[in-house]
Write an enzyme that holds these catalytic residues in place. Sequence first.
Site, mmCIF file in Angstrom:
data_model
loop_
_atom_site.group_PDB
_atom_site.id
_atom_site.type_symbol
_atom_site.label_atom_id
_atom_site.label_comp_id
_atom_site.label_asym_id
_atom_site.label_seq_id
_atom_site.Cartn_x
_atom_site.Cartn_y
_atom_site.Cartn_z
ATOM 1 N N ASP A 1 -14.874 1.714 -0.088
ATOM 2 C CA ASP A 1 -13.733 2.158 0.726
ATOM 3 C C ASP A 1 -13.945 3.616 1.104
ATOM 4 O O ASP A 1 -14.978 4.212 0.769
ATOM 5 C CB ASP A 1 -12.418 1.971 -0.031
ATOM 6 C CG ASP A 1 -11.275 1.581 0.902
ATOM 7 O OD1 ASP A 1 -10.967 2.368 1.806
ATOM 8 O OD2 ASP A 1 -10.709 0.484 0.738
ATOM 9 N N HIS B 1 -12.622 1.674 6.870
ATOM 10 C CA HIS B 1 -12.645 2.056 5.455
ATOM 11 C C HIS B 1 -14.077 2.380 5.016
ATOM 12 O O HIS B 1 -14.548 1.921 3.978
ATOM 13 C CB HIS B 1 -12.046 0.945 4.589
ATOM 14 C CG HIS B 1 -10.556 0.830 4.717
ATOM 15 N ND1 HIS B 1 -9.693 1.791 4.235
ATOM 16 C CD2 HIS B 1 -9.786 -0.129 5.277
ATOM 17 C CE1 HIS B 1 -8.451 1.429 4.483
ATOM 18 N NE2 HIS B 1 -8.479 0.262 5.137
ATOM 19 N N GLU C 1 -7.672 -2.884 9.063
ATOM 20 C CA GLU C 1 -7.263 -1.499 9.295
ATOM 21 C C GLU C 1 -8.389 -0.639 9.871
ATOM 22 O O GLU C 1 -8.719 0.420 9.352
ATOM 23 C CB GLU C 1 -6.746 -0.881 7.992
ATOM 24 C CG GLU C 1 -5.547 -1.615 7.412
ATOM 25 C CD GLU C 1 -5.066 -1.043 6.096
ATOM 26 O OE1 GLU C 1 -3.869 -1.168 5.797
ATOM 27 O OE2 GLU C 1 -5.891 -0.472 5.343
ATOM 28 N N TYR D 1 1.354 -8.844 -3.787
ATOM 29 C CA TYR D 1 0.857 -7.478 -3.959
ATOM 30 C C TYR D 1 1.383 -6.914 -5.272
ATOM 31 O O TYR D 1 2.555 -6.551 -5.394
ATOM 32 C CB TYR D 1 1.246 -6.602 -2.762
ATOM 33 C CG TYR D 1 0.174 -6.616 -1.700
ATOM 34 C CD1 TYR D 1 -0.364 -7.823 -1.255
ATOM 35 C CD2 TYR D 1 -0.342 -5.449 -1.163
ATOM 36 C CE1 TYR D 1 -1.378 -7.856 -0.309
ATOM 37 C CE2 TYR D 1 -1.351 -5.473 -0.218
ATOM 38 C CZ TYR D 1 -1.867 -6.684 0.206
ATOM 39 O OH TYR D 1 -2.883 -6.716 1.145
#
Length: 757
Positions: free
Chosen positions: A191, A262, A325, A416
């Site tokens: 990441d 990332h 993302e 989550y």
Amino acid sequence: MQTKCFFLLGLLFNLSFSQLQQLPIIPKPKIFKVEDGVFLLSNQTVIQAQNDSFEALFLQKAILQRTGFELKIEANPKSESIINLSLLVPSNADFNKELHTVSITNSYIQIQAASNQGLFYGIQSLIQLIPFEKRSEIKLSTTEIVDQPKFKWRGLHLDVCRHFFSKDFIKKYIDYLATYKMNTFHWHLTDDQGWRIEIKKYPKLTEVGAWRKGSMVGHYNENTYDNELHGGFYTQDDIKEIVAYAQQRHVTIVPEIEMPGHALAALASYPEYSCTGGPFEVAKQWGVLDDVFCPKEQTFTFLENILAEVISLFPSEYIHVGGDECPKTRWKNCPNCQNLIKTKGLKDEHELQSYFIQRIEKFVNSKGKKIIGWDEILEGGLAPNAAVMSWRGTEGGIEAAKLKHYVVMTPGSHCYFDHYQGDPKNEPLAIGGYTNLEKVYSFNPIPQVLTTEESNYILGAQGNVWTEYITDEKKVEYMIFPRMMALAEVLWGTANPTDFNQFQDRVIGQFQTLDQLGINYSKAIFEVISTVNPSKSGNGVEFQLKSAKNSNGIRFTTDRTEPKATSLSYTNPISITQNTTVKAAFFEGQNQKSATITQDFIVSKSTGKNIQLLNPPHENYSLGGSFALINGMKGNPTKFGRDWLGFWGKDLVAIIDLGKKEKVSQIAVGVLSNEGSWIYYPNEVEFLVSKDGKNFKSIKKLSLEDIKKAKGILSVNFKATEAQFVKVIAKNAGKIADGMPGAGSNAWLFVDEISVD
């Protein structure tokens, strides 16, 4: 005691569901029967199996740990007290390798399966029936179990990039999965904040990319950092050791190598694979950052070389490539990217991302593997053979299943485990959200909108543990226990959300084991749980309390003092008709057994009244539904999630019916900004009133500048006006601008209490 394989199938279909008592096993067995007899487990008991059998050695060690008995393992024992482990040859090629039976009789215990995996699961069930007791003999009730799981993918994820965890802890984590018969460990290895896997061809990935010069401290919005060097990585020898450890326990490790976003830890090591050339540093900041892999030929060669080494280490069917993302900011301003879009006839940067993922998929497929990625890989067109991990709700999974792609469901609403699991006021700092044990247990991985055929593409689900706010191993344990037990039972296929109390009792029964093993776990299950409902009288709301152990033990106050054993005893919902602070806790006798919950109520003319929303909130942030906006409870801006409604890319349009015409002169609402979590203030908020619910008069519009100046606490005062209906419109920020966290994605709009006076 040798038995043919059809015995398993016969039991599976013919054994009744009747039982004399509840088994303390998690996940609950599919079919079981408990009777009155007992088997006496003692030091004289012998495990009948081959001496080199891992399963036999595993059982031997577990029994020693729990009872102190040192059982022998013999192929042909003469003892009259035997635990027999039998592997049977399946008569059917489609025989489920996870199917197993456990038979506890007065004279012996027998565990049968068609594979070592099934045998291992039968052993795990037996272990859970054996208490931690040091006695001369242990009594086990005679029991018949026939068991197999519903879902193929029963997973738990761990992010080791934001915070690094030792090789020994990773093994413990795998043990936790195996205990509850989960079979997939999703290992998030790369990441922006750290690269955690040794790649021989590119040593700087760990020399540089595995270390950062500091980390965010506190919540993202506080924007504070320490200067402590943080990092670490796993050598390829470490990886091999961990993979072998997991294989023995029938856990598949799915590695994740993030791309194209990332990627900052990799780019800090090798900046030539970026769009700008750097230089870069490994990120200290959480969130989503603009610098991503540039889709040029050199980058694909770089990533293919990395993946070749990764694939050689992990025998898993799937390699996770991230895909989530990924801001398009750099790509929009990169001549190479724009030329590639033109050359390949792509529509835009989203199709460029799809091209990127499809290039990677071809390489992974050429190595005999498949890719899986987060649901953003759907954008711009899905790679031909890719599986999808649906995290932004269930929509991505539904879309993928309809396209006949395999899906792992992992929506933030239920899966989550970095969210709060108890009252945020009493919990350690978390990223946000509110996902308690009961909510996890209520999860159904198969959406009702799917047909039977489409449902076959749902492989299962997994819990995700992101570690921005999880700094050490004990907190990892705290965040997964006991929620992973609920998910394990959901995925085994035996969860019954309508009978949550019996599951809750079995969870509490597991706490002795966790204590004995020194595992840290959340006791939020004992916390007084509150819900708010409309008052039957139409005036105010009703505050309802319950406890996992005994609601009769709840004591509460309404004068801001701490509850005591002598405080008011909770028997019926508390009527809230004026500003009030309720404090409550669970007591056994004179002893307080739970943390105190504190709830402030601010009652206005809108509290408890009827409310309609033009757009529903997103399923991840919809606790309480529309009623959450008029329940008298304001959201905590630093621990958001439970009392806030979240709208993803949609406006808030709320209409409140006060029930009758009232003189109103003030309307207030709260909105939130947490840009690191892609939560942005609305561009505009408008307040309107009406006498008939049809013709609305605008009272005031607040601009983004007004909203920022008020820090999201919005209130408008005006000349007293007669109205029965109040409308509040908050315009979502829309697509997030370049250079901002989440650039190119829909913004979240978070709203809390609307009050009218």
